[in-house]
Design a protein around this motif. Structure first.
Motif, mmCIF file in Angstrom:
data_model
loop_
_atom_site.group_PDB
_atom_site.id
_atom_site.type_symbol
_atom_site.label_atom_id
_atom_site.label_comp_id
_atom_site.label_asym_id
_atom_site.label_seq_id
_atom_site.Cartn_x
_atom_site.Cartn_y
_atom_site.Cartn_z
ATOM 1 N N SER A 126 0.823 -1.193 0.000
ATOM 2 C CA SER A 126 0.000 0.000 0.000
ATOM 3 C C SER A 126 0.860 1.247 0.000
ATOM 4 C CB SER A 126 -0.936 -0.114 1.183
ATOM 5 O OG SER A 126 -0.975 0.988 1.954
ATOM 6 N N CYS A 127 2.014 1.199 0.645
ATOM 7 C CA CYS A 127 2.955 2.331 0.550
ATOM 8 C C CYS A 127 3.386 2.487 -0.905
ATOM 9 C CB CYS A 127 4.177 2.092 1.421
ATOM 10 S SG CYS A 127 3.879 2.441 3.150
ATOM 11 N N ARG A 128 3.625 1.357 -1.497
ATOM 12 C CA ARG A 128 4.034 1.368 -2.910
ATOM 13 C C ARG A 128 2.952 2.023 -3.741
ATOM 14 N NH1 ARG A 128 6.407 -0.748 -7.351
ATOM 15 N NH2 ARG A 128 5.257 -2.085 -8.725
ATOM 16 N N ILE A 161 3.054 5.733 -3.244
ATOM 17 C CA ILE A 161 4.211 6.343 -3.942
ATOM 18 C C ILE A 161 3.914 6.415 -5.435
ATOM 19 C CG2 ILE A 161 6.623 5.999 -4.589
ATOM 20 C CD1 ILE A 161 7.036 4.811 -1.762
ATOM 21 N N VAL A 162 3.421 5.331 -5.996
ATOM 22 C CA VAL A 162 3.090 5.302 -7.422
ATOM 23 C C VAL A 162 2.000 6.334 -7.711
ATOM 24 C CG1 VAL A 162 2.099 3.903 -9.284
ATOM 25 C CG2 VAL A 162 3.848 2.929 -7.783
ATOM 26 N N ASP A 163 1.007 6.409 -6.808
ATOM 27 C CA ASP A 163 -0.078 7.382 -6.978
ATOM 28 C C ASP A 163 0.481 8.804 -6.941
ATOM 29 O OD1 ASP A 163 -2.815 8.073 -7.295
ATOM 30 O OD2 ASP A 163 -2.866 8.628 -5.148
ATOM 31 N N TYR A 164 1.436 9.043 -6.019
ATOM 32 C CA TYR A 164 2.060 10.379 -5.934
ATOM 33 C C TYR A 164 2.733 10.744 -7.258
ATOM 34 C CZ TYR A 164 5.649 13.858 -5.038
ATOM 35 O OH TYR A 164 6.473 14.955 -5.138
ATOM 36 N N TYR A 165 3.503 9.818 -7.786
ATOM 37 C CA TYR A 165 4.197 10.085 -9.046
ATOM 38 C C TYR A 165 3.214 10.238 -10.202
ATOM 39 C CZ TYR A 165 8.878 9.493 -7.154
ATOM 40 O OH TYR A 165 10.048 9.662 -6.446
ATOM 41 N N ASN A 166 2.124 9.441 -10.200
ATOM 42 C CA ASN A 166 1.117 9.549 -11.256
ATOM 43 C C ASN A 166 0.441 10.919 -11.230
ATOM 44 O OD1 ASN A 166 1.406 7.074 -12.543
ATOM 45 N ND2 ASN A 166 0.021 6.026 -11.130
ATOM 46 N N THR A 167 0.141 11.416 -10.033
ATOM 47 C CA THR A 167 -0.533 12.715 -9.937
ATOM 48 C C THR A 167 0.435 13.873 -10.196
ATOM 49 O OG1 THR A 167 -0.205 12.738 -7.542
ATOM 50 C CG2 THR A 167 -2.341 11.960 -8.358
ATOM 51 N N SER A 168 1.703 13.703 -9.847
ATOM 52 C CA SER A 168 2.656 14.802 -10.059
ATOM 53 C C SER A 168 3.268 14.797 -11.461
ATOM 54 C CB SER A 168 3.762 14.758 -9.006
ATOM 55 O OG SER A 168 4.562 13.614 -9.163
#
Length: 194
Positions: free
Chosen positions: A1-3, A6-13
């Motif tokens: 879930s941390c992963r 992190i992936v979600d953060y990069y996808n949104t940014s």
């Protein structure tokens, strides 16, 4: 879930980072544009676009560096500082689209160096030839001087010998005259009293 976070953060940014990278690229700061995109992991949606942009910016960066190097090398070639120009051209990245132009300049420098070396060699040959000709002229002058000295000495010896011969003849003639005169006086003395 941390992963996932992190992936979600990069996808949104991603859109904002792509825009930031594009801004750097527009300013000609391709290294910064690449560094903005280099932090994205390959699991991000749209990573193919990130990789494509990184490749594009990297290519532009090495092409820009190559262009600067080529211009600097050309300026050095005008100043005839071929060694420094060669050093700069050898640093051009072979992946640059300008590498062919850099290699053309390297070959041009090689031709200039070859011509310069040939000219230096020719100058050395000509200098040696001039030195040999000067030595030959000096030798001929020395021979001429020696010949004149020898001719002078021979003439002086002949004049001296002629003078000595004339002197000896004159002395002999004078001695004969003196002897005849003395003889005549003796005869006159002896027979003059009779």
């Amino acid at each position: 879930s941390c992963r996932e976070k992190i992936v979600d953060y990069y996808n949104t940014s991603l859109p904002a980072k792509l825009k930031k990278a594009e801004t750097f690229a527009t300013q000609g700061d391709y290294a910064s544009a690449v560094s903005v995109l280099a932090f994205f992991p390959d699991c991000v949606d749209g990573y193919d676009k990130v990789a494509e942009k990184m490749s594009e910016y990297y290519q532009k960066q090495i092409d820009l560096e190559a262009q600067y190097s080529i211009k600097e090398a050309e300026a050095l070639m005008v100043k005839e500082d071929y060694a420094a120009a060669l050093d700069i051209l050898s640093s051009v990245n072979p992946l640059s689209t300008k590498s062919t132009e850099a290699m053309t300049l390297i070959y041009k420098i090689a031709e200039v160096a070859k011509a310069k070396k040939a000219a230096e060699l020719q100058a050395k040959v000509e200098a040696r030839q001039r030195a040999l000709e000067a030595e030959q002229r000096a030798y001929e002058r020395d021979l001429e001087t020696m010949q004149r000295t020898q001719d002078y000495n021979l003439k002086m010896a002949k004049i001296t010998a002629d003078a000595q011969a004339k002197y000896a003849a004159a002395v002999e003639t004078k001695a004969e005259e003196v002897e005849k005169s003395v003889s005549d006086k003796i005869v006159s003395l002896l027979f003059g009293d009779l």
